[in-house]
Enzyme design. Structure first.
Site, short mmCIF file in Angstrom:
data_model
loop_
_atom_site.label_atom_id
_atom_site.label_comp_id
_atom_site.label_asym_id
_atom_site.label_seq_id
_atom_site.Cartn_x
_atom_site.Cartn_y
_atom_site.Cartn_z
N HIS A 61 8.27 9.88 18.58
CA HIS A 61 7.45 8.77 19.07
C HIS A 61 7.75 7.46 18.36
O HIS A 61 7.69 6.38 18.96
CB HIS A 61 5.96 9.13 18.96
CG HIS A 61 5.51 10.03 20.06
ND1 HIS A 61 5.13 11.32 19.85
CD2 HIS A 61 5.44 9.82 21.39
CE1 HIS A 61 4.82 11.86 21.01
NE2 HIS A 61 5.00 10.99 21.96
N ARG B 145 0.75 5.26 29.09
CA ARG B 145 0.37 6.42 28.28
C ARG B 145 -1.05 6.24 27.77
O ARG B 145 -1.29 5.52 26.80
CB ARG B 145 1.33 6.58 27.10
CG ARG B 145 2.80 6.75 27.49
CD ARG B 145 3.66 6.92 26.24
NE ARG B 145 5.06 7.11 26.55
CZ ARG B 145 5.96 6.13 26.58
NH1 ARG B 145 5.58 4.87 26.32
NH2 ARG B 145 7.22 6.38 26.87
N ARG C 242 -1.14 7.62 33.49
CA ARG C 242 -1.06 9.06 33.28
C ARG C 242 -2.34 9.57 32.62
O ARG C 242 -2.85 8.94 31.69
CB ARG C 242 0.14 9.40 32.39
CG ARG C 242 0.35 10.89 32.18
CD ARG C 242 1.64 11.17 31.42
NE ARG C 242 1.58 10.72 30.04
CZ ARG C 242 2.62 10.75 29.20
NH1 ARG C 242 3.79 11.20 29.62
NH2 ARG C 242 2.50 10.31 27.96
N GLU D 63 8.45 17.97 34.58
CA GLU D 63 8.97 18.00 33.21
C GLU D 63 9.10 19.41 32.64
O GLU D 63 9.53 19.57 31.50
CB GLU D 63 8.12 17.12 32.28
CG GLU D 63 6.63 17.37 32.38
CD GLU D 63 5.81 16.33 31.63
OE1 GLU D 63 6.33 15.68 30.72
OE2 GLU D 63 4.62 16.19 31.96
N ASN E 80 12.51 13.38 29.11
CA ASN E 80 12.47 13.82 27.71
C ASN E 80 12.05 15.28 27.62
O ASN E 80 12.75 16.11 27.04
CB ASN E 80 11.48 12.97 26.91
CG ASN E 80 11.88 11.51 26.87
OD1 ASN E 80 12.97 11.14 27.28
ND2 ASN E 80 10.99 10.67 26.39
N ASP E 81 10.88 15.60 28.19
CA ASP E 81 10.41 16.98 28.12
C ASP E 81 11.24 17.92 28.98
O ASP E 81 11.46 19.07 28.62
CB ASP E 81 8.93 17.06 28.52
CG ASP E 81 8.00 16.88 27.32
OD1 ASP E 81 8.41 17.23 26.20
OD2 ASP E 81 6.88 16.38 27.50
N ARG F 142 12.92 18.35 20.45
CA ARG F 142 13.53 17.02 20.30
C ARG F 142 13.17 16.34 18.99
O ARG F 142 13.80 15.36 18.61
CB ARG F 142 13.14 16.13 21.48
CG ARG F 142 11.65 15.93 21.64
CD ARG F 142 11.34 15.13 22.89
NE ARG F 142 9.91 15.07 23.13
CZ ARG F 142 9.30 14.07 23.71
NH1 ARG F 142 9.98 13.05 24.12
NH2 ARG F 142 8.01 14.09 23.91
N CYS G 213 10.77 8.53 34.39
CA CYS G 213 10.10 7.70 33.38
C CYS G 213 10.45 8.11 31.96
O CYS G 213 9.83 7.66 31.01
CB CYS G 213 8.57 7.75 33.58
SG CYS G 213 7.86 9.39 33.40
#
Length: 761
Positions: A364, A471, A507, A605, A628-629, A639, A676
């Site tokens: 993050h 987010r 989200r 994801e 990403n996921d 990750r 995204c």
């Protein structure tokens, strides 16, 4: 056996120099295995020769001088094969080579095991006997186990010099390079400032001080404060404790009143280290000695000493200047594990770059750094961060490299990259109000990912066409409780108004995995496969309904809200969530708000969702791929784990094929498709995603101008030809290398990064 292994490893870790560590290994192994000889050979990184670095049993005078060529002797045979060699008569083996001056001619039996770290052979650990006998399986297994445990310690010591004596005044040579993971592109040139979490002795760096008396005064004040604290605690609990239990407080006081400990710390301070660093040195030294004791009672004193050290440190830190006061000039921030809260205490104009020993390019902090355009290197595991306070440094966020004590020549080279970056930024600014459209007229929408209110103006300033991912966990994380419905309305309204009439995709709360709320802890052995995302909120309808109601209320009169559901793994979750959204909408409509039923979408994801695209598409209005996921789950790679970060690659053939299959499965369902994840903000990834057929790419505001510049300088046909050339490749590296070549041939590589950075290895 386990206890012995643990004690040897602890002794080696606590050693003050590499030679001392190696001597501990050969001495302890020789005794443990009752061997007549134990030696360590390390590989010279330049010549690849095997150098005898430490020995017990051979002639120690030749240690550091005697060496074997890469193809010479049994030691190099162990290294070349990267597996043990166990011989009862070493002299009769064809690879035997007598190492002159060592005195090994009388030793017959030989057992050598490789010291391997991250697939690289660092050296060989050898034991020998005079008599002809083969070492048994238990002895071989012990040596292999020990070698595996010590490999990391030796690698770290060799790479960083972190085990060099702290009393040494020798300045390291210039242009020292450390490899990490590219977190956020760009170059930073400045002095380093080391930051660390409070009351953690292990991460306290060394720092030279000029005002020794002020440090001594601070230390003595902290000692006095801790004495008072312990006496108060003892008196408060005295009625409830037995005499034996009361004695525990006396142990602490005795440690404090024992002048030896305080004297040692004061001497370290007088030697030039600040009080916190001196405290860490002394406490760690004594803890390592306690840990090595066989007596369990004495070993327990190590925990008492650690606790005492933390107490003293807390008082030292209470009276220390706050973090922001340390930044008189812009600096590169260095830490063992940087967090968003740490960055929040530092003025942004004072941050030239970030270096985190832990974490990966998709942590993050790295995502936040990309959003703010801060050059960042993550996962620099071998960086001796606690020795870098106020040290000149260069970070290369393109290649994932850190340079300390850089020469003038190196600084000039990287300054050219900084100058080129500024020129590219000026070129990007001219594109702000232009559409993201290929040379042959194909239109692609570029949205932004947001989480902070500051993201709004930054995104609009760079020409964002909407928000592809807001987010909501960010405002949840910065509080000490769940935000109320009214508080959420105000937060979401700010995002919706800022971009109206453009769409804003909000989200629902996505916590769990690597995102934790301090007031709602989720402790699991495998959090990424546990209770996270939609699973949490559907189990807590009070959280979900308050959030959905707040989102819909915030859209009053604006009508630009889209709701996104994270971590969907089955159709039932979507059906349940949709029913709740419709219920909330009906309630709010009855309350008199001017709202419309928002579009609802799902995140793709997890692999299960990839194989249910058609079924999910029949229920929702849009789909957004969280690359990403999706990459993490498809490749079974955490990750955030630097040990396996090299395996995390969104250009892996399996990931590319999954992304293409999603488009193929959804093409007849009349819904929009977006990406995204971080792949969308990578110009190379953006080209491939556009060629696959994705309508919207959502990324950090910093990445947006770069992606737009690339898309506007190619045709859709070129992009599809690029995709055709890489989609059948078997290796991620081949995909990247091929794309780099194709982008260079299309004359768009210059728009991605400065030319100098392409060769700065």
């Amino acid at each position: 056996m386990l206890g012995l292994l643990r004690r040897i490893t602890q002794e080696v870790t606590a050693a003050q120099s590499l030679p001392a560590a190696l001597d501990i290994i050969v001495r302890r192994v020789r005794r443990a295995m009752r061997a007549e000889v134990c030696s360590i050979y390390l590989v010279d990184p330049n010549s690849q020769d095997y150098i005898l670095m430490a020995t017990r049993g051979l002639n120690s005078e030749v240690a550091g001088q005697a060496s074997l060529k890469p193809d010479e002797g049994l030691v190099s045979l162990v290294g070349r094969r990267a597996e043990p060699v166990n011989l009862e008569d070493a002299h009769s083996h064809p690879s035997f080579h007598y190492l002159k001056g060592t005195g090994e001619e009388r030793y017959q039996s030989f057992l050598g095991v490789p010291i391997i770290h991250h697939r690289q052979v660092l050296g060989v650990l050898v034991v020998q006997h005079e008599e002809k006998r083969r070492f048994d399986e238990g002895e071989e297994a012990f040596l292999i186990t020990l070698s595996a445990q010590l490999a990391g310690v030796i690698a770290h010591a060799e790479a960083t010099g972190a085990m060099t004596s702290l009393n040494s005044n020798a300045k390291p040579e210039g242009d020292l390079r450390y490899k990490g993971i590219a977190g956020s592109s760009g170059v930073g040139i400045a002095k380093a400032i080391v930051i660390y979490p409070p009351a953690d002795l292990n991460v306290i760096p060394d720092r030279k001080v000029t005002d020794v008396e002020a440090e001594l005064s601070a230390f003595n004040a902290a000692l006095l404060a801790v004495r008072k604290d312990i006496k108060k605690a003892g008196n408060r609990l005295s009625k409830h404790l037995s005499s034996d239990e009361k004695a525990l407080f006396d142990v602490y006081l005795k440690m404090l009143d024992d002048n030896a400990l305080a004297y040692e710390i004061e001497q370290k301070i007088r030697g030039g280290n600040w009080a916190q660093g001196a405290l860490r040195e002394v406490v760690q030294f004594h803890v390592s000695h306690f840990d090595r004791m066989d007596d369990p009672y004495i070993r327990e004193r190590a925990s008492d000493l650690r606790d005492l050290g933390r107490r003293i440190l807390s008082h030292l830190q209470e009276n220390a200047p706050n973090l922001a006061q340390r930044f008189s000039e812009p600096a590169i921030i260095v830490g063992e594990e940087l967090t968003a809260s740490m960055l929040g205490e530092i003025p942004l104009d004072k941050i030239k770059g970030l270096v985190s020993v832990m974490g990966s390019g998709n942590s993050h902090v790295a995502i936040l750094a990309r959003a703010m355009g801060i050059p960042t290197v993550m996962g620099a595991l071998d960086l001796p961060y606690n020795q870098l306070e106020n040290v000149d440094m260069i970070i290369d966020g393109y290649q994932g490299q850190v340079f300390t004590y850089p020469s003038e020549t190196l600084i000039e080279s990287f300054q050219q990259i900084v100058d080129e970056e500024k020129a590219l930024e000026e070129e990007y600014l001219t594109l702000k109000d232009l559409p993201c459209e290929t040379c042959d007229g194909h239109r692609l929408s570029l949205f932004v990912n947001t989480g902070l209110s500051a993201d709004i103006w930054r995104s609009l300033d760079r020409g964002a066409e909407g928000i592809g991912l807001y987010r909501t966990e960010v405002p949840f994380m910065v509080r000490e409780r769940f935000p109320t419905e009214a508080e959420q309305v105000a937060i979401y309204r700010q995002q919706l108004e800022g971009f109206a009439p453009a769409p804003v995709t909000v989200r629902t709360l996505d916590v769990g995995g690597d995102k934790a709320l301090p007031y709602f802890p989720i402790v699991e052995e495998n959090p990424f496969l546990g209770w996270r995302g939609i699973r949490v909120t559907l189990d807590h309808l009070e959280i979900f309904m308050a959030q959905i109601r707040a989102m819909i209320k915030a859209s009053d009169g604006l009508h630009n809200l889209k709701i996104l559901l994270p971590m969907i793994s089955n159709v039932a979750e979507v059906e349940d969530a949709l029913a709740l959204v419709r219920r909330a909408y009906a309630e709010i409509k009855e309350e008199g708000y001017d709202v419309r039923m928002p579009e609802v979408g799902v995140m793709i994801e997890v692999p299960a969702a990839v194989y249910q695209v058609k079924q999910l598409a029949s229920l929702v209005d849009f789909m957004s791929v969280g690359s990403n996921d999706l990459t993490q789950y498809l490749l079974a790679v955490d990750r955030n784990n630097p040990r396996v970060a090299d395996l995390y690659n969104c250009f892996h053939p399996a990931v590319l094929r999954a992304l293409l299959n999603i488009v193929i499965e959804a093409q007849h369902e009349a819904i929009s498709l977006s990406v995204c994840g971080e792949m969308a903000g990578d110009p190379m990834g953006a080209i491939l995603l556009m060629a696959m057929g994705y309508d919207i790419l959502s990324m950090s505001a910093t990445s947006l101008p770069k992606v737009k510049a690339v898309i506007r300088n190619i045709t859709e046909e070129q992009a599809q030809l690029m995709l055709e050339q890489v989609i059948g490749l078997a290796h991620a590296d081949a995909v990247v290398q091929t794309m780099n070549r194709l982008m260079r041939e299309a004359n768009i590589e210059r728009l991605v990064r400065p030319s100098k950075s392409k060769s700065s290895k």
